[in-house]
Design a protein around this motif. Structure first.
Motif, mmCIF file in Angstrom:
data_model
loop_
_atom_site.group_PDB
_atom_site.id
_atom_site.type_symbol
_atom_site.label_atom_id
_atom_site.label_comp_id
_atom_site.label_asym_id
_atom_site.label_seq_id
_atom_site.Cartn_x
_atom_site.Cartn_y
_atom_site.Cartn_z
ATOM 1 N N MET A 156 28.910 13.023 74.154
ATOM 2 C CA MET A 156 29.459 13.898 75.188
ATOM 3 C C MET A 156 28.455 14.014 76.332
ATOM 4 N N SER A 157 28.921 13.893 77.586
ATOM 5 C CA SER A 157 28.034 13.972 78.735
ATOM 6 C C SER A 157 27.597 15.408 78.967
ATOM 7 N N MET A 158 26.452 15.548 79.624
ATOM 8 C CA MET A 158 25.934 16.871 79.934
ATOM 9 C C MET A 158 26.796 17.527 81.000
ATOM 10 N N PRO A 159 26.985 18.854 80.943
ATOM 11 C CA PRO A 159 27.789 19.533 81.960
ATOM 12 C C PRO A 159 27.090 19.517 83.316
ATOM 13 N N ILE A 160 27.874 19.602 84.371
ATOM 14 C CA ILE A 160 27.341 19.700 85.727
ATOM 15 C C ILE A 160 26.807 21.110 85.931
ATOM 16 N N THR A 161 25.567 21.240 86.363
ATOM 17 C CA THR A 161 24.986 22.561 86.585
ATOM 18 C C THR A 161 25.126 22.949 88.054
ATOM 19 N N VAL A 162 25.479 24.218 88.283
ATOM 20 C CA VAL A 162 25.832 24.669 89.630
ATOM 21 C C VAL A 162 25.162 26.004 89.962
ATOM 22 N N VAL A 163 24.711 26.127 91.200
ATOM 23 C CA VAL A 163 24.259 27.393 91.768
ATOM 24 C C VAL A 163 25.249 27.787 92.859
ATOM 25 N N VAL A 164 25.654 29.050 92.885
ATOM 26 C CA VAL A 164 26.587 29.555 93.891
ATOM 27 C C VAL A 164 25.839 30.473 94.849
ATOM 28 N N VAL A 165 25.997 30.224 96.159
ATOM 29 C CA VAL A 165 25.367 31.050 97.186
ATOM 30 C C VAL A 165 26.459 31.557 98.118
ATOM 31 N N ASP A 166 26.797 32.831 97.994
ATOM 32 C CA ASP A 166 27.862 33.418 98.818
ATOM 33 C C ASP A 166 27.594 34.901 98.989
ATOM 34 N N GLY A 167 27.670 35.378 100.219
ATOM 35 C CA GLY A 167 27.348 36.766 100.507
ATOM 36 C C GLY A 167 28.406 37.763 100.110
ATOM 37 N N HIS A 168 29.618 37.305 99.830
ATOM 38 C CA HIS A 168 30.703 38.201 99.436
ATOM 39 C C HIS A 168 30.752 38.293 97.914
ATOM 40 N N THR A 169 30.509 39.476 97.390
ATOM 41 C CA THR A 169 30.413 39.654 95.941
ATOM 42 C C THR A 169 31.683 39.215 95.225
ATOM 43 N N LEU A 170 32.841 39.611 95.755
ATOM 44 C CA LEU A 170 34.100 39.269 95.098
ATOM 45 C C LEU A 170 34.348 37.757 95.136
ATOM 46 N N THR A 171 34.026 37.136 96.261
ATOM 47 C CA THR A 171 34.187 35.682 96.365
ATOM 48 C C THR A 171 33.264 34.976 95.387
ATOM 49 N N ARG A 172 32.021 35.436 95.331
ATOM 50 C CA ARG A 172 31.056 34.828 94.411
ATOM 51 C C ARG A 172 31.512 35.003 92.966
ATOM 52 N N TYR A 173 32.020 36.178 92.653
ATOM 53 C CA TYR A 173 32.509 36.438 91.296
ATOM 54 C C TYR A 173 33.682 35.508 90.977
ATOM 55 N N GLY A 174 34.596 35.345 91.938
ATOM 56 C CA GLY A 174 35.739 34.463 91.717
ATOM 57 C C GLY A 174 35.318 33.021 91.520
ATOM 58 N N LEU A 175 34.328 32.575 92.293
ATOM 59 C CA LEU A 175 33.838 31.213 92.146
ATOM 60 C C LEU A 175 33.205 30.999 90.781
ATOM 61 N N VAL A 176 32.403 31.967 90.370
ATOM 62 C CA VAL A 176 31.746 31.856 89.069
ATOM 63 C C VAL A 176 32.785 31.804 87.950
ATOM 64 N N ARG A 177 33.805 32.650 88.033
ATOM 65 C CA ARG A 177 34.860 32.648 87.014
ATOM 66 C C ARG A 177 35.602 31.320 87.004
ATOM 67 N N LEU A 178 35.908 30.801 88.206
ATOM 68 C CA LEU A 178 36.625 29.528 88.310
ATOM 69 C C LEU A 178 35.820 28.404 87.694
ATOM 70 N N VAL A 179 34.553 28.327 88.040
ATOM 71 C CA VAL A 179 33.713 27.221 87.589
ATOM 72 C C VAL A 179 33.443 27.300 86.091
ATOM 73 N N THR A 180 33.140 28.493 85.594
ATOM 74 C CA THR A 180 32.815 28.630 84.172
ATOM 75 C C THR A 180 34.029 28.407 83.277
ATOM 76 N N ALA A 181 35.224 28.448 83.838
ATOM 77 C CA ALA A 181 36.431 28.165 83.051
ATOM 78 C C ALA A 181 36.557 26.682 82.744
ATOM 79 N N ASP A 182 35.770 25.863 83.440
ATOM 80 C CA ASP A 182 35.784 24.416 83.223
ATOM 81 C C ASP A 182 34.661 24.056 82.270
ATOM 82 N N ALA A 183 34.987 23.400 81.181
ATOM 83 C CA ALA A 183 33.995 23.084 80.155
ATOM 84 C C ALA A 183 32.939 22.092 80.631
ATOM 85 N N ASP A 184 33.241 21.342 81.704
ATOM 86 C CA ASP A 184 32.313 20.318 82.193
ATOM 87 C C ASP A 184 31.333 20.846 83.234
#
Length: 229
Positions: free
Chosen positions: A1-29
């Motif tokens: 199994m390949s290693m997952p893609i690691t990501v850093v999110v930089v966004d000044g809007h807390t709700l947007t950042r939270y939504g991005l984190v939720r979206l990305v972490t829902a993907d197993a890769d």
């Protein structure tokens, strides 16, 4: 199994950042390894976490997101950089391209497009992708502009593209990411990257925008449609 893609999110809007984190972490890769809301915090966070991709807003509270992207590109040549924007307009898209980011995505884009941009950035950091790039370049060309230091009269060293390479050129013009191109052509990711490199070489291009503009001048693709002629 390949290693997952690691990501850093930089966004000044807390709700947007939270939504991005939720979206990305829902993907197993894909795995989030850090997040912050200010440009000033981003360099140290990226240096300590060593992500494959950074996803950042074009308008940060303390800085221009594209300026931050330029600084990150200068420091980390292999880092995938995905720029998110709520600002419509060709000028912002072209600024992003000239900055050296990997992908440009609108904040209203479908979730699949955001995830696709992250995957593209992870495997082809130096190859720009954006939905609508072909039509935007056509509009710029029709306005008489010569983007990115090109010359209207410049001709590539070789334009004998194979049928497969013409297919790749057509997909490049649609703004499709390299992983999506591989899936569309039913080839491996490495094979798709090789095809893209060959198209660039034959058209005398250094990036997707150069390739598309050269192809338009040669009549290989239709500017208004962004598909093979």
């Amino acid at each position: 199994m390949s290693m997952p893609i690691t990501v850093v999110v930089v966004d000044g809007h807390t709700l947007t950042r939270y939504g991005l984190v939720r979206l990305v972490t829902a993907d197993a890769d894909i795995t989030i390894v850090g997040e912050c809301g200010l440009a000033a915090e981003a360099p140290a966070l990226i240096a300590s976490t060593h992500p494959d991709v950074v996803v950042l807003d074009v308008a940060l509270p303390d800085a221009d997101g594209l300026q931050l992207a330029r600084e990150l590109r200068d420091r980390h040549h292999e880092l995938g950089i995905v720029v998110l924007t709520g600002q419509a307009g060709d000028d912002v898209l072209f600024r992003a391209l000239e900055t050296g980011v990997s992908a440009f995505v609108g904040k209203t884009a479908p979730n699949t497009e955001v995830l696709g941009a992250i995957r593209h950035a992870a495997v082809a950091a130096a190859s720009f992708t954006a939905t609508g790039l072909g039509p935007a370049l056509a509009r710029r060309g029709q306005a008489g502009d010569v983007p990115f230091g090109g010359s209207v009269g410049a001709q590539p060293a070789c334009t004998a593209l194979s049928p497969r390479e013409l297919e790749v050129l057509s997909l490049l013009a649609t703004g499709l990411s390299v992983p999506a191109m591989a899936a569309t052509m039913f080839v491996s990711l490495s094979t798709a990257k090789t095809y893209v490199s060959r198209v660039y070489e034959k058209l005398g291009a250094t990036n997707r925008a150069n390739a598309i503009m050269t192809a338009m001048r040669l009549g290989l693709i239709k500017p208004e449609l962004g598909v093979s002629a």
